[in-house]
Enzyme design. Structure first.
Site, PDB file in Angstrom:
ATOM      1  N   LYS A 304       0.809  -1.343  -0.014  1.00  0.00           N
ATOM      2  CA  LYS A 304       0.198   0.064  -0.124  1.00  0.00           C
ATOM      3  C   LYS A 304       0.722   1.255  -0.177  1.00  0.00           C
ATOM      4  CE  LYS A 304      -4.262  -2.068   1.984  1.00  0.00           C
ATOM      5  NZ  LYS A 304      -5.153  -1.719   2.795  1.00  0.00           N
ATOM      6  N   ASN A 395      -2.382  -0.561  21.325  1.00  0.00           N
ATOM      7  CA  ASN A 395      -1.930  -1.596  20.326  1.00  0.00           C
ATOM      8  C   ASN A 395      -0.768  -2.235  21.240  1.00  0.00           C
ATOM      9  OD1 ASN A 395      -1.358  -2.412  17.597  1.00  0.00           O
ATOM     10  ND2 ASN A 395       0.793  -1.659  17.693  1.00  0.00           N
ATOM     11  N   LEU A 398       3.627  -0.753  21.605  1.00  0.00           N
ATOM     12  CA  LEU A 398       3.171   0.702  22.049  1.00  0.00           C
ATOM     13  C   LEU A 398       3.824   1.806  21.121  1.00  0.00           C
ATOM     14  CD1 LEU A 398       1.482   1.889  24.291  1.00  0.00           C
ATOM     15  CD2 LEU A 398       3.686   2.097  25.661  1.00  0.00           C
TER      16      LEU A 398
HETATM   17  P1  NAP Z   1      -1.121  -4.584   9.446  1.00  0.00           P
HETATM   18  O1  NAP Z   1      -0.941  -3.227   9.027  1.00  0.00           O
HETATM   19  O2  NAP Z   1      -0.150  -5.618   9.397  1.00  0.00           O
HETATM   20  O3  NAP Z   1      -1.520  -4.483  11.278  1.00  0.00           O
HETATM   21  C1  NAP Z   1      -1.836  -5.336  11.857  1.00  0.00           C
HETATM   22  C2  NAP Z   1      -2.186  -4.857  13.247  1.00  0.00           C
HETATM   23  O4  NAP Z   1      -2.836  -6.099  14.155  1.00  0.00           O
HETATM   24  C3  NAP Z   1      -1.069  -4.116  14.162  1.00  0.00           C
HETATM   25  O5  NAP Z   1      -1.454  -3.175  14.888  1.00  0.00           O
HETATM   26  C4  NAP Z   1      -0.535  -5.489  15.113  1.00  0.00           C
HETATM   27  O6  NAP Z   1       0.121  -5.008  16.247  1.00  0.00           O
HETATM   28  C5  NAP Z   1      -1.757  -6.275  15.364  1.00  0.00           C
HETATM   29  N1  NAP Z   1      -1.819  -7.462  15.648  1.00  0.00           N
HETATM   30  C6  NAP Z   1      -1.522  -8.768  14.786  1.00  0.00           C
HETATM   31  N2  NAP Z   1      -1.542  -9.760  15.513  1.00  0.00           N
HETATM   32  C7  NAP Z   1      -1.891  -9.392  16.766  1.00  0.00           C
HETATM   33  C8  NAP Z   1      -1.641 -10.145  18.069  1.00  0.00           C
HETATM   34  N3  NAP Z   1      -1.583 -11.618  17.885  1.00  0.00           N
HETATM   35  N4  NAP Z   1      -1.950  -9.612  19.221  1.00  0.00           N
HETATM   36  C9  NAP Z   1      -2.175  -8.402  19.287  1.00  0.00           C
HETATM   37  N5  NAP Z   1      -2.076  -7.503  18.074  1.00  0.00           N
HETATM   38  C10 NAP Z   1      -1.785  -8.185  17.022  1.00  0.00           C
HETATM   39  O7  NAP Z   1      -2.554  -5.028   9.011  1.00  0.00           O
HETATM   40  P2  NAP Z   1      -3.704  -4.279   8.389  1.00  0.00           P
HETATM   41  O8  NAP Z   1      -3.598  -3.813   7.151  1.00  0.00           O
HETATM   42  O9  NAP Z   1      -4.087  -2.932   9.370  1.00  0.00           O
HETATM   43  O10 NAP Z   1      -5.098  -5.182   8.652  1.00  0.00           O
HETATM   44  C11 NAP Z   1      -5.474  -5.441   9.962  1.00  0.00           C
HETATM   45  C12 NAP Z   1      -6.482  -6.334   9.797  1.00  0.00           C
HETATM   46  O11 NAP Z   1      -7.733  -5.403   9.203  1.00  0.00           O
HETATM   47  C13 NAP Z   1      -6.617  -7.430   8.864  1.00  0.00           C
HETATM   48  O12 NAP Z   1      -6.315  -8.752   9.775  1.00  0.00           O
HETATM   49  C14 NAP Z   1      -7.988  -7.885   8.444  1.00  0.00           C
HETATM   50  O13 NAP Z   1      -8.709  -8.663   9.054  1.00  0.00           O
HETATM   51  C15 NAP Z   1      -8.521  -6.445   8.470  1.00  0.00           C
HETATM   52  N6  NAP Z   1      -8.828  -5.690   7.093  1.00  0.00           N
HETATM   53  C16 NAP Z   1      -9.990  -5.444   6.761  1.00  0.00           C
HETATM   54  C17 NAP Z   1     -10.536  -5.064   5.818  1.00  0.00           C
HETATM   55  C18 NAP Z   1     -12.008  -4.712   5.397  1.00  0.00           C
HETATM   56  O14 NAP Z   1     -12.343  -4.426   4.160  1.00  0.00           O
HETATM   57  N7  NAP Z   1     -12.778  -5.336   6.294  1.00  0.00           N
HETATM   58  C19 NAP Z   1      -9.397  -4.693   5.025  1.00  0.00           C
HETATM   59  C20 NAP Z   1      -8.406  -4.795   5.228  1.00  0.00           C
HETATM   60  C21 NAP Z   1      -8.130  -5.456   6.302  1.00  0.00           C
HETATM   61  P3  NAP Z   1       1.632  -4.760  16.276  1.00  0.00           P
HETATM   62  O15 NAP Z   1       1.628  -3.269  15.651  1.00  0.00           O
HETATM   63  O16 NAP Z   1       2.077  -4.863  17.623  1.00  0.00           O
HETATM   64  O17 NAP Z   1       2.233  -5.761  15.021  1.00  0.00           O
END
Ligand code: NAP
Length: 506
Positions: A304, A395, A398
């Site tokens: 992205k 988060n 932190l």
């Molecule tokens: P990302 O940039 O990789 O961010 C992931 C986030 O999840 C970070 O804050 C990470 O924390 C946290 N995380 C991951 N595993 C964790 C765990 N086991 N315990 C605590 N925190 C955890 O991903 P993203 O693009 O933001 O996507 C996040 C979620 O949004 C996806 O999993 C997906 O299901 C959802 N999503 C939905 C849509 C939709 O259209 N509905 C679109 C895109 C994504 P850290 O910073 O500590 O790593």
């Protein structure tokens, strides 16, 4: 346009081979490839009987192949048995026989006189199971020089999607009968674009387990998801760029929208491994080839940010909020320009306002808890703070919460402080609860109150444990599928300039 959707038959017994051939024909295959090397105890008589039986029980062309183990064949059958089986296939009117180009010289004196007196055509094939071929045109020329009537079949392995372009270029360069395919998940576009580029055939398996080569899709997917019957050389291309993309629902959703709106467009999964270099090369590759007719891309993890950087470097335009978020999920490709957008933000905010029956003005001073500080959190925080909401970011790491909070003027805290949560809107932007982690929730049930609205951006599964907890607490719930559908509808509008039809299934 005669690209044949071909199903390989890899049965171990003749009776199972006939059943598979009938299933393939019923499923709409244009041809079948009998992989005789898969049969146990093969003899020329078995080959002859089987070709006859299949020809009698299906009315689609039959390719007879008895692959040398040196090129991926099964059962290590000796060359003489393979040759005698091929001869039996010609004598029983197989429509095509496939012989390895490497074995052609030793077989030609026996095969060519038979072919002259039959309707059977010859496919001469090469296979590389390790790497792609930078100059497939040379192999094509070598095969044509050896036997001008042969249909060259050049199969290699794409270790990256960028390896597929020489294969696509060769298909584009000729109207001759030609098969060029790249195996592996990175090579899937060579299979899906074969019809658009007028290849002689492409393969699809009867079912996943029956695939004879890595990266094959099923005939059901080829027909229904990738709309094989509707593709022609004018089909405009779209797709989702990311890694991984195999489980993305975007191809289902966008292809079903293209189908409903009767648009000659195809949406592809585009697995682009690596970082910005690989991403930039991929976008350059498709832009350098206007005949591919790529017009728009969805962009997902990890590209992205790369999408914004590429657009900026190319002098393209980046929508202002998209710039602020620092991530683009949509690219529009025009002949001399490129434009970057982020539809995640509108997708998320529209889901909330619809569910709460409010307008965006109502976000002013609303107390909102965001769990997570990744890409989706960033888009939603940008949107909500733009509307004047009071946002607090929690988060696991932190420092990431702190950076995001400082950028958008919010509060932040570690996850364990969620025990003091006090918010009217709670949004999970982590992957906690996502498939296969069904039994996890970012918030325990006892912290959710009836007054809250709880939005989980996770959309696989649609009903997460967090939402189940919220429902039991009497809170209003919003599923991630709603955001997913909304962001895709906004992309569809950007791709086509028309509104997506109301009721969306995928
Ligand atoms: P990302 O940039 O990789 O961010 C992931 C986030 O999840 C970070 O804050 C990470 O924390 C946290 N995380 C991951 N595993 C964790 C765990 N086991 N315990 C605590 N925190 C955890 O991903 P993203 O693009 O933001 O996507 C996040 C979620 O949004 C996806 O999993 C997906 O299901 C959802 N999503 C939905 C849509 C939709 O259209 N509905 C679109 C895109 C994504 P850290 O910073 O500590 O790593």
């Amino acid at each position: 346009m005669n690209c044949k959707l071909t199903v390989p038959i890899s049965a171990q017994t003749p009776s199972e081979a006939v059943i598979q051939a009938q299933k393939a024909s019923k499923a709409g295959a244009d041809a079948i490839e009998l992989r005789a090397d898969f049969l146990k105890g093969l003899t020329p008589q078995i080959a002859a009987d089987l070709v006859k039986n299949i020809k009698n029980s299906t009315n689609i062309p039959l390719i007879f192949t008895c692959r040398d183990s040196a090129e991926g064949g099964q059962n290590n059958y000796p060359s003489n048995l393979r040759l005698q089986s091929i001869i039996a296939a010609i004598e029983n009117n197989a429509d095509f026989i496939d012989i390895e180009f490497a074995n052609f010289n030793s077989a030609r004196d026996k095969i060519l006189p038979l072919l002259e007196n039959s309707k059977t055509r010859l496919i001469l094939s090469t296979h590389d199971f390790e790497k792609s071929i930078s100059d497939p045109g040379k192999i094509y020329n070598d095969i044509k020089a050896a036997h001008p009537d042969a249909i060259p079949k050049i199969v290699c392995t794409a270790n990256h999607i960028n390896d597929c372009f020489p294969a696509l270029d060769l298909l584009h360069s000729t109207n001759d009968d030609l098969i060029v395919l790249c195996m592996s998940p990175a090579g899937i576009i060579s299979r899906l674009l074969a019809k658009k580029l007028n290849a002689f055939l492409t393969f699809a398996s009867l079912e996943d387990a029956a695939a004879t080569a890595s990266g094959q899709v099923t005939i059901e997917q080829m027909k229904n998801l990738y709309r094989f019957d509707k593709i022609d050389e004018k089909t405009a291309l779209y797709g989702i760029v990311g890694s991984p993309v195999a489980h993305s629902k975007s191809p289902n959703l966008h292809n079903s929208l293209f189908d409903k709106t009767k648009l000659n467009k195809l949406y592809l999964p585009l697995l682009v491994d690596g970082g910005s270099d690989e991403f930039n090369t991929f976008i350059d590759n498709i832009r350098k080839r206007p005949w591919l007719n790529f017009h728009g891309l969805s962009v997902t993890i990890p590209h992205k940010q790369n999408a914004i950087n590429y657009t900026t470097q190319q002098g393209g335009s980046v929508e202002s909020l998209c710039d602020k978020i620092g991530a683009a999920n949509t690219l529009l490709l025009e002949p001399d320009s490129i434009k970057a957008y982020n539809t995640d933000l509108d997708g998320a905010l529209d889901s909330i306002t619809t569910a709460m029956n409010i307008t965006r003005e109502s976000f002013k001073d609303m107390s909102v808890t965001i769990i997570g500080a990744g890409g989706v959190a960033r888009a939603i925080v940008a949107g909500l703070t733009d509307c004047g909401a009071n946002v607090k970011i929690y988060n696991r790491t932190l420092s990431k919460a702190k950076t995001l909070a400082e950028e958008f003027g919010c509060d932040f805290a570690p996850l364990d402080e969620l025990k003091n949560i006090n918010a009217s809107l709670v949004i999970n932007c982590t992957s906690i609860g996502m498939h296969p982690d069904f039994n996890a929730s970012p918030l325990p049930a006892n912290l959710i109150t009836q007054e809250m609205t709880v939005f989980d951006t996770v959309y696989n599964p649609p009903r997460t444990l967090l939402l189940t907890f919220a429902e039991h607490a009497g809170a209003k719930t919003i599923e991630g599928t709603q955001m997913f559908i909304n962001q895709a509808k906004a992309q569809f509008k950007l791709f086509t300039n028309i509104d997506a039809p109301g009721d969306i299934t995928f």
